[in-house]
Design an enzyme around this catalytic site. Structure first.
Site, PDB file in Angstrom:
ATOM      1  N   SER A   1      -9.671   1.962   2.999  1.00  0.00           N
ATOM      2  CA  SER A   1      -8.792   2.727   2.142  1.00  0.00           C
ATOM      3  C   SER A   1      -7.774   1.860   1.388  1.00  0.00           C
ATOM      4  O   SER A   1      -7.159   2.329   0.437  1.00  0.00           O
ATOM      5  CB  SER A   1      -8.023   3.746   2.991  1.00  0.00           C
TER       6      SER A   1
ATOM      7  N   LYS B   1       0.847  -1.195   0.000  1.00  0.00           N
ATOM      8  CA  LYS B   1       0.000   0.000   0.000  1.00  0.00           C
ATOM      9  C   LYS B   1       0.883   1.247   0.000  1.00  0.00           C
ATOM     10  O   LYS B   1       1.940   1.262   0.655  1.00  0.00           O
ATOM     11  CB  LYS B   1      -0.906  -0.023   1.239  1.00  0.00           C
TER      12      LYS B   1
ATOM     13  N   SER C   1      -9.948  -0.424   7.118  1.00  0.00           N
ATOM     14  CA  SER C   1      -9.387  -0.181   5.786  1.00  0.00           C
ATOM     15  C   SER C   1      -8.789  -1.398   5.094  1.00  0.00           C
ATOM     16  O   SER C   1      -8.481  -1.338   3.909  1.00  0.00           O
ATOM     17  CB  SER C   1      -8.327   0.917   5.859  1.00  0.00           C
TER      18      SER C   1
END
Lengths: 522, 453
Positions: free
Chosen positions: B87, B6, B111
């Site tokens: 996210s 990420k 997330s």
């Protein structure tokens, strides 16, 4: 300009040290009482910073060389508490009789400024590491300590007016600070000066800070208010960023006069934060109470509670260096004179404070090491009269002293046991200082044939007799006179013997031998 | 093994943008600890994945790189593109699309679990403090966790031990003795009753929290989960209704705490030491540093981030601190206490473990991971609904508990539904093992139904 007028009015008055006049108020401001409290920021003398592995630095370091990604607030970095900073703060707390909190915590204080790259400073707002305490001043005043907290220092910003740019140096950013807050217990600028100097010497003696105001490792803010005797304290103003004892005292006096002038005109003192203009000797408003920033204090979510168990605190307590007052008392008790103690401690006042609580090799430590198992009075004489004098003659500081404690101890021993004479020992000391020899004096004395001839017993007597015969042969006229009973002349013969022996001979013994020779073989 | 990272986890040989204009050209000078550990274990890092800006969002639509499209169904004119969730939407989508075997995400309030649920993959948010956060760009330090996404729970069980280690660089990393003590408590309280090596569940007590089936939940999301519960009972598990009464306050508390910490953590982005700098215009007010920074910050942060910074700044202001920040911390304690009351394994981090009878207590709790399937990308992104998405995932974040979202079949719309398995702090191993069995059950069911495709 008003500032200039104040300068002329204030400075001559602040020189007056006499403070308490008739009716218990100061002659400079009759009918008024002054209340002063101090917030001192002392840089913790740790090798690395409070929350990162980068080294601490002094202002001479080239800028932005002691900076890690954490210090520059790079994303993804996290703080890691340097336990050395905690230990040194605990030493300070113990020295100030402050109560160490078993549980304290770190908070973030938010504000945007170029020299705090994270946008917040980590401090201890809600739960400081130590509360309460006191510092006894030699004036007899006891100043209470409110609290001691650990926090981060900021970076430094310098404005280049010509290029109209601000330059940021992050070397200092993240260095550990102790904020030491006093209660408003001081009653004059001079008393605040004594407090600051006393605090400075305590910090230095426990090794927690070098307390150097010129270098900026000790800075202070003062709270000042005035009131009529018998009335409660007036509204206080804070004067920030005072960088020397002298300027702090001047700033307090200026602020006292300003407040009195307002009150005497019937105006009120507004609670505010003020700066100090050193050149103009006046304080000026920085911001009023209404403009006080909201720092949005928040418990730091990364740093766990600082939990100190009793055994940890006990360990710090048991390894506490001696405080200045304790050192004096102990040395006097060992039989040293006040003068000797003054000499040793004044040498130490200038010593360097080591990192992470390592105490510098000062004169007292040196004395203590040599005095183990020896007569302290004799040892201190060798240090204060001979060693310090010889160092001074060579323009060496005590830190540069090449004579180890073993060497000096050995020197004292061989003088005391009669192996060498005092005269030879002084020669030897000079030799060691000049040659930087690491050898023990007893070895050097052998190499240099400085061993004294024994005062009694047979060994060496033939050598002594030879010198005596040589001395008499060298000056036949005096010898003849001596034979006739001129007792004064014999001392000149002894002198010759001493010279020939380079101080090794025992003068009394030489005189005995000479006398027996002069009497002649029966 | 191909791994994607990420984009809010620092890598020194690839940019770390956090999907923000502020860090568009930023490359970190160091690798995050989790990245170093993957390198050491021989992983091949194939790239960085899209996310909501600084991890703030539930749909992965707040990104300078554009929204992440859910790869569950291939794009065609008759299908409205759906969100991959946020996210960590890029990480979930990369795993779902087979671009990598494993992806690292971060989970602050759901997330990792929410995108895993929307994309039909497995996502673990480990116990807070087990995986190092050094090198993870902080959104909310007290909640942020590095999470792992894969297609199979078994793969997480392989990667997790590589990353699960104490790190002296992270002050919130839990020391080894505490981890060992948690493992011991798990053995004593659960593995003594349930044989973890077996494929049946006799002895395992699963709690079903009533508060996790709110009115807003799509009924077609609930059906596959009900079916799963029946199947688990068939394997010998005991299903126990439990109550976690503070759940309804958790979402508000979460947004106060996360925003407050975000407002603090993001104060460092001024465009001075690094990142995008926008100089003030010639006539600008330069009297305060904040006025100068405002130009970089207004330009560099997106709407959602600005919204949360403002909310958090307010929550920390002197007038609001007690009613918002401190109140939220109190709620957080209540949420933790709720969980401690229902779990059979005591919480090794609690100072006073409750010693009530373990008779009614459970080993894990299970609930839907989300109130719906993946929403269409262009709808509702500005409404309150996007925040409600987090209702079911936020409590485990506040309590720091391990939570795993596992695919549990599909809803009526044909999009995936996830079920969450939540355990006591430090019971990650248990959660993963239960997850494996759940996945085996649902995979078996899927292969029966999809054989007709």
């Amino acid at each position: 300009m008003r500032g200039g007028w104040q300068l002329r009015r204030v400075l001559p008055r602040t020189r007056l040290f006499s403070t308490i006049g008739e009716g218990g108020t100061d002659r400079r401001w009759p009918g008024w009482e002054v209340v002063v409290g101090l917030e001192v920021h002392a840089q913790i003398k740790s090798r690395s910073k409070l929350f990162s592995d980068s080294l601490t630095s002094d202002p001479s370091e080239s800028h932005n060389t002691c900076v890690s990604p954490y210090d520059a607030a790079f994303p993804g970095t996290l703080p890691k508490l340097n336990s050395k900073c905690v230990d040194l703060t605990l030493r300070t707390a113990i020295a100030l009789n402050s109560q160490i909190q078993r549980r304290s915590a770190f908070d973030r204080k938010h504000y945007f400024y170029a020299d705090i790259p994270a946008g917040y400073q980590i401090t201890q707002h809600y739960a400081p590491v130590a509360m309460g305490g006191h510092l006894d001043l030699e004036t007899g005043r006891l100043v209470r300590i409110k609290q001691i907290q650990i926090e981060q220092d900021t970076g430094k910003s310098t404005f280049d007016a010509r290029r109209r740019v601000s330059m940021i140096d992050l070397n200092r950013a993240g260095t550990g600070l102790m904020e030491i807050v006093s209660e408003p217990d001081m009653r004059s600028p001079e008393e605040a000066g004594v407090y600051l100097r006393t605090l400075q010497s305590i910090l230095r003696s426990v090794g927690s800070s070098d307390g150097n105001m010129e270098q900026g490792s000790l800075r202070c803010d003062v709270n000042v208010s005035v009131n009529r005797p018998g009335e409660p304290s007036g509204t206080r103003c804070e004067v920030k960023n005072l960088n020397s004892v002298k300027f702090m005292q001047v700033a307090i006096a200026c602020e006292v006069f300003r407040q009195i002038e307002l009150l005497e005109k019937g105006e009120a003192v507004q609670q505010e934060t003020r700066g100090f203009d050193e050149a103009g000797a006046r304080t000026f408003s920085l911001r009023s109470k209404e403009d006080a920033p909201d720092y949005r204090y928040m418990p730091d979510p990364n740093l766990p509670l600082l939990l100190l168990d009793q055994s940890y605190v006990d360990r710090i307590r048991s390894t506490m260096p001696e405080l200045p007052g304790e050192t004096r008392a102990r040395l006097l008790k060992q039989g040293l004179t006040v003068r000797d103690v003054d000499v040793l401690t004044s040498v130490d006042a200038g010593r360097e404070v080591g990192f992470d609580g390592q105490l510098g090799e000062g004169a007292v430590v040196y004395f203590d090491a040599v005095a183990i198992g020896r007569n302290p009075k004799i040892v201190v004489n060798w240090i204060t009269q001979d060693l310090l004098g010889q160092l001074a003659a060579r323009n060496l500081t005590f830190k540069e002293n090449p004579i180890s404690t073993q060497q000096l101890g050995d020197l004292v021993d061989i003088v005391q046991n009669g192996s060498i004479t005092g005269t030879s020992a002084k020669t030897l000391l000079r030799h060691m200082l000049d040659q930087r020899s690491a050898a023990l004096p007893s070895e050097l004395a052998r190499e240099m044939s400085l061993f004294a001839l024994p005062a009694d017993g047979d060994s060496g007597s033939s050598e002594l007799e030879q010198w005596c015969r040589d001395a008499m042969a060298a000056v036949p006229a005096e010898t003849a006179a001596a034979k006739k009973g001129h007792s004064g002349v014999i001392n000149r013969l002894v002198g010759r013997v001493m010279k020939m022996s380079r101080g090794r001979a025992n003068a009394l013994k030489a005189k005995e031998v000479l006398q027996s020779m002069l009497r002649g073989p029966d | 093994m191909k791994v994607a990272i990420k984009d809010n986890i620092c890598t020194k040989d690839m940019p770390t943008t956090c999907s923000s204009e502020m860090l568009r050209d930023f490359t970190s000078p160091f690798d995050a600890t989790v990245v170093s550990l993957l390198h050491q274990a021989g992983a091949h890092i194939v790239g960085k994945t899209n996310c909501d800006e600084f991890g703030m969002g539930s749909l992965n639509t707040h990104s300078i790189h554009g929204p992440v499209i859910n790869p569950w169904k291939s794009l065609s004119s008759d299908i409205t593109p759906r969100s991959a969730g946020g996210s960590s939407g890029g990480s979930a989508a990369a795993v779902a699309a087979g671009l990598c075997d494993v992806a690292l995400g971060t989970d602050t309030g759901g997330s990792v679990r929410l995108p895993a649920s929307y994309c039909g993959v497995v996502g673990l948010k480990p116990s807070y403090g087990l995986l190092s956060r050094w090198g993870v760009v902080s959104y909310s330090d007290s909640l942020d966790c590095v999470g792992i996404l894969t297609r199979n729970t078994k793969d997480i069980a392989d990667v997790f031990p590589v990353l699960n280690d104490y790190d002296a660089k992270d002050p919130t990393s839990i020391p080894l003795p505490v981890r060992a003590k948690a493992s011991k408590l798990l053995s004593v309280h659960t593995f003594s009753r349930w044989n973890r090596d077996a494929s049946y569940l006799s002895g395992l007590r699963i709690g079903i929290p009533q508060e996790y089936f709110p009115a807003e939940i799509q009924s077609s999301v609930v059906s596959p989960i009900r079916a799963l519960f029946t199947e688990l009972r068939g394997l010998g598990a005991t299903l126990v209704p439990v109550s976690l009464p503070s759940t309804s306050y958790a979402l508000s508390a979460y947004y106060v705490i996360a925003s407050a910490e975000a407002s603090s953590n993001l104060a460092r982005f001024t465009g001075i030491e690094y990142g995008t700098h926008v100089g003030p215009p010639p006539e600008a007010d330069l009297t305060k540093a904040s006025r100068v920074y405002a130009h970089s910050r207004s330009n560099g942060f997106g709407r959602e981030v600005q919204k949360r910074i403002l909310l958090g700044t307010y929550a920390l202001s002197a007038d609001a601190f007690d009613n918002y920040f401190l109140q939220a911390q109190r709620v957080r304690k209540l949420v933790k206490r709720d969980f401690d009351h229902v779990f059979a394994v005591p919480n090794v981090l609690s100072s006073s473990p409750s010693e009530a009878s373990s008779q009614s207590k459970v080993d894990v709790i299970m609930h839907p991971s989300a109130i719906r399937t993946a929403p269409p990308i262009d709808s509702g992104s500005e409404s309150l609904d996007t925040y409600v998405q987090d209702t079911l995932t936020v409590p485990a974040s506040l309590a720091g508990l391990p939570a795993l979202s596992v695919p549990a079949g599909t809803a009526d719309d044909g999009w995936p539904v996830g079920v969450s398995v939540v355990g006591q702090w430090g019971c990650d191993e248990l959660v993963l093992r239960v997850g494996e069995i759940v996945q085996a059950v649902t995979a078996g069911r899927d292969s029966q139904s999809s054989s007709s495709d």
